[in-house]
Design an enzyme around this catalytic site. Structure first.
Site, PDB file in Angstrom:
ATOM      1  N   HIS A 174       8.589  -1.651 -13.383  1.00 23.57           N
ATOM      2  CA  HIS A 174       7.912  -1.073 -14.650  1.00 23.57           C
ATOM      3  C   HIS A 174       9.033  -0.504 -15.606  1.00 23.57           C
ATOM      4  CE1 HIS A 174       4.367  -1.409 -12.212  1.00 23.57           C
ATOM      5  NE2 HIS A 174       3.745  -1.494 -13.253  1.00 23.57           N
ATOM      6  N   LYS A 217       7.143   5.142 -17.418  1.00 19.87           N
ATOM      7  CA  LYS A 217       6.010   5.423 -16.397  1.00 19.87           C
ATOM      8  C   LYS A 217       6.192   6.466 -15.564  1.00 19.87           C
ATOM      9  CE  LYS A 217       3.244   2.870 -12.910  1.00 19.87           C
ATOM     10  NZ  LYS A 217       1.944   3.039 -13.349  1.00 19.87           N
TER      11      LYS A 217
HETATM   12  N1  LIG Z   1      -5.377  -0.449 -14.322  1.00 18.81           N
HETATM   13  C1  LIG Z   1      -4.695  -1.116 -15.456  1.00 18.81           C
HETATM   14  O1  LIG Z   1      -4.962  -2.474 -15.490  1.00 18.81           O
HETATM   15  C2  LIG Z   1      -3.202  -0.404 -15.981  1.00 18.81           C
HETATM   16  C3  LIG Z   1      -3.420   0.929 -15.677  1.00 18.81           C
HETATM   17  N2  LIG Z   1      -2.262   1.595 -16.514  1.00 18.81           N
HETATM   18  C4  LIG Z   1      -2.266   3.179 -16.229  1.00 18.81           C
HETATM   19  O2  LIG Z   1      -3.028   3.567 -17.444  1.00 18.81           O
HETATM   20  C5  LIG Z   1      -2.135   5.060 -17.528  1.00 18.81           C
HETATM   21  C6  LIG Z   1      -1.818   5.115 -19.268  1.00 18.81           C
HETATM   22  O3  LIG Z   1      -0.759   4.252 -19.302  1.00 18.81           O
HETATM   23  P1  LIG Z   1      -0.061   3.778 -20.361  1.00 18.81           P
HETATM   24  O4  LIG Z   1      -1.044   3.551 -21.806  1.00 18.81           O
HETATM   25  O5  LIG Z   1       1.162   3.084 -20.596  1.00 18.81           O
HETATM   26  O6  LIG Z   1       0.580   5.194 -20.944  1.00 18.81           O
HETATM   27  P2  LIG Z   1       0.681   6.206 -22.371  1.00 18.81           P
HETATM   28  O7  LIG Z   1       1.551   7.430 -21.941  1.00 18.81           O
HETATM   29  O8  LIG Z   1       1.321   5.278 -23.462  1.00 18.81           O
HETATM   30  O9  LIG Z   1      -0.647   6.531 -22.761  1.00 18.81           O
HETATM   31  C7  LIG Z   1      -1.324   7.488 -22.315  1.00 18.81           C
HETATM   32  C8  LIG Z   1      -2.415   8.282 -23.259  1.00 18.81           C
HETATM   33  O10 LIG Z   1      -3.066   9.509 -22.717  1.00 18.81           O
HETATM   34  C9  LIG Z   1      -3.041  10.559 -23.292  1.00 18.81           C
HETATM   35  N3  LIG Z   1      -2.904  11.400 -22.465  1.00 18.81           N
HETATM   36  C10 LIG Z   1      -1.699  12.137 -21.647  1.00 18.81           C
HETATM   37  N4  LIG Z   1      -2.435  13.032 -20.988  1.00 18.81           N
HETATM   38  C11 LIG Z   1      -3.567  13.159 -21.112  1.00 18.81           C
HETATM   39  C12 LIG Z   1      -4.599  14.288 -21.059  1.00 18.81           C
HETATM   40  N5  LIG Z   1      -4.287  15.476 -20.084  1.00 18.81           N
HETATM   41  N6  LIG Z   1      -5.821  14.235 -21.248  1.00 18.81           N
HETATM   42  C13 LIG Z   1      -6.173  13.145 -22.224  1.00 18.81           C
HETATM   43  N7  LIG Z   1      -5.382  12.036 -22.608  1.00 18.81           N
HETATM   44  C14 LIG Z   1      -4.103  12.258 -22.081  1.00 18.81           C
HETATM   45  C15 LIG Z   1      -1.592  10.357 -23.913  1.00 18.81           C
HETATM   46  O11 LIG Z   1      -1.244  11.307 -25.029  1.00 18.81           O
HETATM   47  P3  LIG Z   1       0.084  11.866 -25.384  1.00 18.81           P
HETATM   48  O12 LIG Z   1       0.921  10.756 -25.462  1.00 18.81           O
HETATM   49  O13 LIG Z   1      -0.285  12.724 -26.601  1.00 18.81           O
HETATM   50  O14 LIG Z   1       0.372  12.716 -24.080  1.00 18.81           O
HETATM   51  C16 LIG Z   1      -1.732   8.963 -24.421  1.00 18.81           C
HETATM   52  O15 LIG Z   1      -2.388   8.805 -25.779  1.00 18.81           O
HETATM   53  C17 LIG Z   1      -1.335   5.127 -16.607  1.00 18.81           C
HETATM   54  O16 LIG Z   1      -1.910   5.894 -15.438  1.00 18.81           O
HETATM   55  C18 LIG Z   1      -1.033   3.828 -16.094  1.00 18.81           C
HETATM   56  O17 LIG Z   1      -0.312   3.645 -14.866  1.00 18.81           O
HETATM   57  C19 LIG Z   1      -1.604   0.944 -17.336  1.00 18.81           C
HETATM   58  C20 LIG Z   1      -1.596  -0.211 -17.529  1.00 18.81           C
HETATM   59  C21 LIG Z   1      -2.574  -1.340 -16.844  1.00 18.81           C
HETATM   60  O1  LIG Z   2       1.944   2.157 -16.129  1.00 19.96           O
HETATM   61  C1  LIG Z   2       1.885   1.004 -16.161  1.00 19.96           C
HETATM   62  O2  LIG Z   2       2.320   0.315 -17.109  1.00 19.96           O
HETATM   63  C2  LIG Z   2       0.993   0.082 -15.303  1.00 19.96           C
HETATM   64  N1  LIG Z   2       0.345   0.745 -14.683  1.00 19.96           N
HETATM   65  C3  LIG Z   2      -0.453   0.087 -13.585  1.00 19.96           C
HETATM   66  C4  LIG Z   2       0.014   0.607 -12.165  1.00 19.96           C
HETATM   67  O3  LIG Z   2       0.557   1.591 -11.919  1.00 19.96           O
HETATM   68  O4  LIG Z   2      -0.060  -0.417 -11.177  1.00 19.96           O
HETATM   69  C5  LIG Z   2      -0.662  -1.507 -13.890  1.00 19.96           C
HETATM   70  C6  LIG Z   2       0.282  -2.158 -14.401  1.00 19.96           C
HETATM   71  O5  LIG Z   2       1.180  -2.436 -13.297  1.00 19.96           O
HETATM   72  C7  LIG Z   2       1.012  -1.357 -15.590  1.00 19.96           C
END
Ligand SMILES: NC(=O)C1=CN([C@@H]2O[C@H](COP(=O)(O)OP(=O)(O)OC[C@H]3O[C@@H](n4cnc5c(N)ncnc54)[C@H](OP(=O)(O)O)[C@@H]3O)[C@@H](O)[C@H]2O)C=CC1
Ligand SMILES: O=C(O)C1=N[C@H](C(=O)O)C[C@H](O)C1
Length: 268
Positions: free
Chosen positions: A156, A160
């Site tokens: 990743h 991450k």
């Molecule tokens: N299930 C799936 O298909 C996927 C899952 N994911 C998961 O999704 C999550 C987010 O990934 P990603 O978008 O890349 O991360 P980012 O860091 O880009 O985005 C996270 C967002 O959540 C906000 N945030 C952080 N802490 C908090 C909190 N305590 N309360 C509310 N909002 C908060 C951040 O704000 P700020 O930046 O201001 O801290 C930011 O806007 C991860 O856990 C990732 O593993 C990701 C892709 C696919």
């Molecule tokens: O953090 C990410 O970017 C992603 N998180 C998810 C995971 O932890 O499996 C899904 C995807 O791989 C992208």
């Protein structure tokens, strides 16, 4: 057409923005709210401003304001954020699609408990491809149950924060279940120094972090004279966003209950 009214948590994040774009491009859903942390520079600005087409939806930190018009919350944030949103959604009957990874057992139990009050899809990977890959792994694990060493390798982007990925852990669970093993007993998350020979019942994990890799997962079944690799590679986050919208539509006729993407895709 009845519109599904969706709020997005983590609206300024990588997934938050991808979700907002997918919502704005879909005909049967409406962006009804946007949440982010109080310190987010984007707070108060229009959630779709980055698309050049404002949605008239400001990014809020206050859950009451951000969720006032929403029937669904799609949440890709951090465990502590999701758990805060979960309590509010359970109390107000707002359905949730949770993509956040990195929960501990207590966090997972809180999600299961909240699902008695509202309907939730919770999955570490919302893409159709990954969820079909899970089924292939189940079949492969049963076929390679003896004489093959199983290793899960994931890669990743540099931002991450959790490891191994939620998807890699889920793959490990699917394989362990298929083999009648408990992942807690057989997982090996790190190797260093004189480790001794490999335990044949173990399932190893290796984590790579770098650059802008969206998300790659490979399961290696290494035997004598051959090895089999089952891989999924994401080239864009759009598949996670489109999967999340499928999950939202799936919840339309559900009042309570905990579901995953295997339920949504009819793969169970
Ligand atoms: N299930 C799936 O298909 C996927 C899952 N994911 C998961 O999704 C999550 C987010 O990934 P990603 O978008 O890349 O991360 P980012 O860091 O880009 O985005 C996270 C967002 O959540 C906000 N945030 C952080 N802490 C908090 C909190 N305590 N309360 C509310 N909002 C908060 C951040 O704000 P700020 O930046 O201001 O801290 C930011 O806007 C991860 O856990 C990732 O593993 C990701 C892709 C696919
Ligand atoms: O953090 C990410 O970017 C992603 N998180 C998810 C995971 O932890 O499996 C899904 C995807 O791989 C992208």
């Amino acid at each position: 057409m009845t519109q599904l009214k969706i709020a997005v948590a983590g609206a300024s994040g990588r997934m938050g923005r991808m979700l907002i774009e997918a919502i704005q491009n879909a005909e049967d859903v409406t962006l009804a709210g946007a949440l982010d942390v109080a310190a987010a520079p984007s707070l108060g600005s229009d959630a779709a401003a980055f698309l050049g087409k404002p949605a008239g939806v400001p990014i809020e930190a206050d859950l009451g304001k951000g969720l006032a018009n929403a029937d669904y919350l799609i949440d890709f944030t951090r465990p502590e954020g999701t758990l805060k949103h979960l309590a509010y959604c359970a109390a107000h009957g707002i359905k949730m699609i949770i993509g956040t990874t990195g929960f501990d057992e207590a966090g997972k139990a809180a999600i299961a408990a909240a699902a008695q009050k509202t309907a939730i899809v919770f999955a570490p990977n919302m893409s159709v491809g990954v969820n079909v890959t899970m089924k292939l792994l189940e079949l492969a694990a049963k076929s390679f149950s003896h004489g093959y060493d199983i290793e899960i390798i994931e890669a990743h982007h540099r931002h991450k924060v959790d490891a191994p990925s939620g998807t890699a852990l889920k793959m490990g669970e699917v394989i362990a279940d298929a083999l009648g093993r408990d992942l807690m007993d057989v997982a090996v998350y790190a190797r260093e120094g004189v480790t001794g020979e490999r335990d044949p019942s173990s399932i190893g994990f290796a984590t790579i972090r770098g650059g802008d890799i969206v998300g790659d997962h490979t399961v290696l079944f290494a035997g004598i004279g051959e090895r089999i690799e089952i891989s999924h590679k994401s080239s864009s986050r759009v598949s996670y966003a489109l999967g999340s919208l499928r999950a939202t539509r799936f919840l339309a006729d559900k009042k309570t209950g905990l579901f995953d993407m295997q339920d949504v895709l009819g793969l169970k």
